[in-house]
Enzyme design. Sequence first.
Site, short mmCIF file in Angstrom:
data_model
loop_
_atom_site.label_atom_id
_atom_site.label_comp_id
_atom_site.label_asym_id
_atom_site.label_seq_id
_atom_site.Cartn_x
_atom_site.Cartn_y
_atom_site.Cartn_z
CB ALA A 1 -0.90 -0.01 1.23
CG LEU B 1 2.39 1.67 4.85
CD1 LEU B 1 2.92 2.84 5.69
CD2 LEU B 1 1.28 2.17 3.93
CB CYS B 2 4.82 0.32 -1.25
SG CYS B 2 6.12 0.51 -2.48
CG PHE B 3 7.63 4.31 0.25
CD1 PHE B 3 6.59 4.23 -0.66
CD2 PHE B 3 8.79 4.97 -0.15
CE1 PHE B 3 6.68 4.80 -1.92
CE2 PHE B 3 8.89 5.55 -1.40
CZ PHE B 3 7.84 5.46 -2.29
#
Lengths: 275, 127
Positions: free
Chosen positions: A87, A160-162
């Site tokens: 996400a 989360l992607c990051f």
Amino acid sequence: MSVRSDRIMPMTTCLLLDDAPQSGAWNMAVDEALLAAADDRGEAAIRFYRWNEPTLSLGYFQAAADRAGHAASRDLPLVRRQSGGGALVHDRELTYSIALPATHPVTRQPPQLYRLTHDALTAALGAQGVAVRPVGCGCSDEAATSCGEAPAADSPEPFLCFARRHPLDLIAADNNGDVAAPKFVGSAQRRRRGALLQHGSLLLAKSAAAPELPGVQDVCGRDVDVAALVDAVAAQLLDSLQLAVTATAPPRETKMAAEELAAQKYSSSGWNRRR
Amino acid sequence: MKPEDLKFAKTHEWVALDGDVATVGISAFAVEALTDLVFMELPAVGKQVEPEEPMCEVESVKAVSDVYAPVAGEVIEVNESLPDNLEVLGEDPYEKGWIAKIKLAAGAGIDHLMDHAAYEKQCAEEG
């Protein structure tokens, strides 16, 4: 699925878009319409865009219920992407997308598009004094282009992607080789009949909806000149992908397709909460 | 099953025919090209599929790809354990890695499918 090898690259005509802030539904609809245009009509596109309010985008296979575990972004509007990965909180960031038709040589080795795009972002950020580098995976440069380095089955990926790390993600370069260095750029793809959509995000600064993720401003103490960066990235991508710009606004068919997708698909809970 | 006994679609799906039921999956070449698969969504039982139309989806390297139906018909059974054991696709793509069984539609042609030799030639050309 479509899997082919690299070949000589002829010039491909391309749409170049630099869009004003829009809703999550519209932004995802445009990206899908660009992929459809690449698939159906052989049109390539490079697009830079922003979001008109902080928005959470889910990776295609993520469960909407998983957002409950990330309190800071829990109240943001939600949209599901076509692409994979984790996400994203789209707030203080710049988003890009690239659509390539199946006839473009890079679609024969899709991971190569991650490298070419991230090379362009690395150069453009470097020109502004922001040093970034790929996470890397210990592979040779050539192998790293296609290295997937999937997480171990017993270690679930962060929401989360990051907060995740892929070998080709871009992280701050001033951390003595530490792969836990802040991640500034992540990208994901959707492949359709050989055509390829890649979109990704440059984290400009920390969002209140993801305070654990520092952006360029927080780490480097400077603001990115976004207009200059867009120009530089576009120029390098047009060159490396051998694309020739023929329009800077979407054709009518693409705009109509985006309007329908925004209304029927990306605004619907049937899509956004499908899993 | 041995790949020599199977038929193949140009989009890299394999087909094993048994009467009017086709067992389908994705080829070893495609599995290798996709690298590490992390998610798969199976088609719904009862779904009507057409050749070269998306049947289900897989995710690898943050990329989502369609798997195409190689034949026309109705999905009558799916390999429900596959999404939780995607390594099987790499280890045994032509047996335990089957994805779905499709009851062929009346008059559904399979003439567009390749034999293994023709498919290997296509793979060699692609690289």
